[in-house]
Design a protein around this motif. Structure first.
Motif, PDB file in Angstrom:
ATOM      1  N   ASP A   1      76.116   6.572  73.880  1.00  0.00           N
ATOM      2  CA  ASP A   1      76.231   7.489  74.962  1.00  0.00           C
ATOM      3  C   ASP A   1      76.447   6.804  76.397  1.00  0.00           C
ATOM      4  O   ASP A   1      76.448   5.667  76.608  1.00  0.00           O
ATOM      5  CB  ASP A   1      74.934   8.215  75.143  1.00  0.00           C
ATOM      6  CG  ASP A   1      74.350   8.951  73.758  1.00  0.00           C
ATOM      7  OD1 ASP A   1      75.145   9.821  73.379  1.00  0.00           O
ATOM      8  OD2 ASP A   1      73.030   9.034  73.497  1.00  0.00           O
ATOM      9  N   PRO A   2      77.035   7.561  77.229  1.00  0.00           N
ATOM     10  CA  PRO A   2      77.584   7.185  78.724  1.00  0.00           C
ATOM     11  C   PRO A   2      76.533   6.230  79.220  1.00  0.00           C
ATOM     12  O   PRO A   2      75.422   7.267  79.320  1.00  0.00           O
ATOM     13  CB  PRO A   2      78.111   8.340  79.336  1.00  0.00           C
ATOM     14  CG  PRO A   2      78.598   9.303  78.155  1.00  0.00           C
ATOM     15  CD  PRO A   2      77.554   9.069  76.912  1.00  0.00           C
ATOM     16  N   PRO A   3      76.428   5.397  80.272  1.00  0.00           N
ATOM     17  CA  PRO A   3      75.357   4.973  80.886  1.00  0.00           C
ATOM     18  C   PRO A   3      75.124   6.052  82.050  1.00  0.00           C
ATOM     19  O   PRO A   3      75.989   6.771  82.350  1.00  0.00           O
ATOM     20  CB  PRO A   3      75.900   3.754  81.607  1.00  0.00           C
ATOM     21  CG  PRO A   3      77.137   3.270  80.802  1.00  0.00           C
ATOM     22  CD  PRO A   3      77.654   4.661  80.059  1.00  0.00           C
ATOM     23  N   GLU A   4      73.950   6.319  82.330  1.00  0.00           N
ATOM     24  CA  GLU A   4      73.522   7.162  83.690  1.00  0.00           C
ATOM     25  C   GLU A   4      72.587   6.439  84.540  1.00  0.00           C
ATOM     26  O   GLU A   4      71.335   6.036  84.019  1.00  0.00           O
ATOM     27  CB  GLU A   4      72.841   8.452  82.724  1.00  0.00           C
ATOM     28  CG  GLU A   4      73.702   9.260  81.954  1.00  0.00           C
ATOM     29  CD  GLU A   4      73.063  10.524  81.401  1.00  0.00           C
ATOM     30  OE1 GLU A   4      71.739  10.566  81.522  1.00  0.00           O
ATOM     31  OE2 GLU A   4      73.601  11.271  80.766  1.00  0.00           O
ATOM     32  N   PRO A   5      72.918   6.299  85.468  1.00  0.00           N
ATOM     33  CA  PRO A   5      74.354   6.708  86.342  1.00  0.00           C
ATOM     34  C   PRO A   5      75.208   5.538  85.742  1.00  0.00           C
ATOM     35  O   PRO A   5      74.937   4.541  85.223  1.00  0.00           O
ATOM     36  CB  PRO A   5      74.146   6.543  87.701  1.00  0.00           C
ATOM     37  CG  PRO A   5      72.903   5.553  87.857  1.00  0.00           C
ATOM     38  CD  PRO A   5      72.121   5.569  86.634  1.00  0.00           C
ATOM     39  N   MET A   6      76.593   5.927  85.945  1.00  0.00           N
ATOM     40  CA  MET A   6      77.711   5.014  85.709  1.00  0.00           C
ATOM     41  C   MET A   6      77.584   3.836  86.623  1.00  0.00           C
ATOM     42  O   MET A   6      77.286   3.942  87.728  1.00  0.00           O
ATOM     43  CB  MET A   6      79.063   5.637  85.691  1.00  0.00           C
ATOM     44  CG  MET A   6      79.154   6.871  84.629  1.00  0.00           C
ATOM     45  SD  MET A   6      79.363   6.211  83.165  1.00  0.00           S
ATOM     46  CE  MET A   6      80.739   5.103  83.043  1.00  0.00           C
ATOM     47  N   PRO A   7      77.737   2.658  86.254  1.00  0.00           N
ATOM     48  CA  PRO A   7      77.502   1.367  86.964  1.00  0.00           C
ATOM     49  C   PRO A   7      78.814   1.419  87.884  1.00  0.00           C
ATOM     50  O   PRO A   7      79.807   1.878  87.615  1.00  0.00           O
ATOM     51  CB  PRO A   7      77.857   0.388  85.930  1.00  0.00           C
ATOM     52  CG  PRO A   7      78.506   0.640  84.839  1.00  0.00           C
ATOM     53  CD  PRO A   7      78.055   2.246  84.799  1.00  0.00           C
ATOM     54  N   ALA A   8      78.594   0.681  89.141  1.00  0.00           N
ATOM     55  CA  ALA A   8      79.705   0.820  90.079  1.00  0.00           C
ATOM     56  C   ALA A   8      80.639  -0.688  89.948  1.00  0.00           C
ATOM     57  O   ALA A   8      80.256  -1.613  90.387  1.00  0.00           O
ATOM     58  CB  ALA A   8      79.046   0.527  91.460  1.00  0.00           C
TER      59      ALA A   8
END
Length: 256
Positions: free
Chosen positions: A168-175
């Motif tokens: 699954d996508p990271p939450e939140p997306m890393p900067a």
């Protein structure tokens, strides 16, 4: 239904499997329809679309040690198998404490850790923060095969190009300024890993020492390509006796 009892030959054992791994799924399949083991599975709920086992399944946390201890008492659980991910340290610690509190026997069903072999270029680190720092002297394109929950640690080294693979996508997306996301679930083959690493120009791999066969192809691919692997070692255990085979877990449950 017959009364739930434990502790004697021929009696029904009510068992809880703390799941989320291929080993947990294999054990659930093995126990489905078992005449003496009334098993159910608990999933933490961290994966959005988990592969559900063929047993009654609850999804979500228990509320810490006390919540799990209450569940064991109320449900009359007679044995627990911790088949969570080797890096699910908090869940395993809670299980050890709750089972000790209630007096329920516990075993850890886990895959053996990977061991560095001839031709490997491993850089062992204790945690994800150390893994990020280890990248500073390595190549530009980094293949993160660590799941989605700890990728923010690599914001400390933002100048790399990151290829992140997770279910699954990271939450939140890393900067991370240069980042690509691959959503995929193992098992993977050596051939597909080689094609991915060559196609993306991967120069270094970051992995947790999860063990098992579902994702070990990346290590063989890295070996063939001569790539360094930053390997995050497993957290310390809780002194719980380990089982490394589903059949061993079944035999243990049958003898509880």
């Amino acid at each position: 239904m017959a009364p739930i009892l434990t502790g004697g030959e021929g009696e029904l054992v009510k068992a809880l499997i703390l799941g989320g791994t291929t080993e947990a799924t294999a054990l659930a399949k093995r126990l489905a329809g078992h005449p003496r083991i009334d098993a159910r599975v608990s999933l933490a709920g961290r994966t959005k679309n988990p592969v559900l086992p063929p047993l009654p399944t609850r999804i979500g946390g228990f509320g810490g040690v006390e919540g799990l201890a209450d569940y064991l008492r109320v449900e009359g659980i007679g044995a627990v198998i911790d088949a969570t991910h080797p890096f699910a340290a908090q869940i395993s610690a809670n299980a050890a404490a709750a089972c000790a509190q209630v007096g329920v026997p516990l075993r850890l069903l886990t895959r053996p850790a990977w061991v560095e072999g001839s031709g490997d270029r491993w850089i062992g680190v204790p945690d994800m923060d150390a893994a990020a720092l280890a990248l500073r002297g390595l190549g530009d394109t980094v293949f993160l095969t660590i799941g989605r929950q700890e990728v923010a640690a690599f914001e400390a080294v933002p100048d790399k190009r990151y290829l992140i693979r997770a279910v699954d996508p990271p939450e939140p997306m890393p900067a991370l300024p240069r980042m690509s996301l691959i959503l995929d679930r193992g098992p993977f083959t050596v051939e597909s890993e080689l094609a991915l690493m060559r196609g993306e120009g991967v120069e270094v791999v970051v992995s947790k020492n999860s063990g098992g066969r579902a994702t070990d192809a990346k290590l063989e691919a890295a070996r063939k390509l001569g790539l360094p692997v930053v390997m995050v070692e497993r957290p310390a255990g809780n002194g719980v006796t380990e089982l490394h085979d589903v059949e061993d877990a079944v035999r243990w449950l049958e003898g509880v």
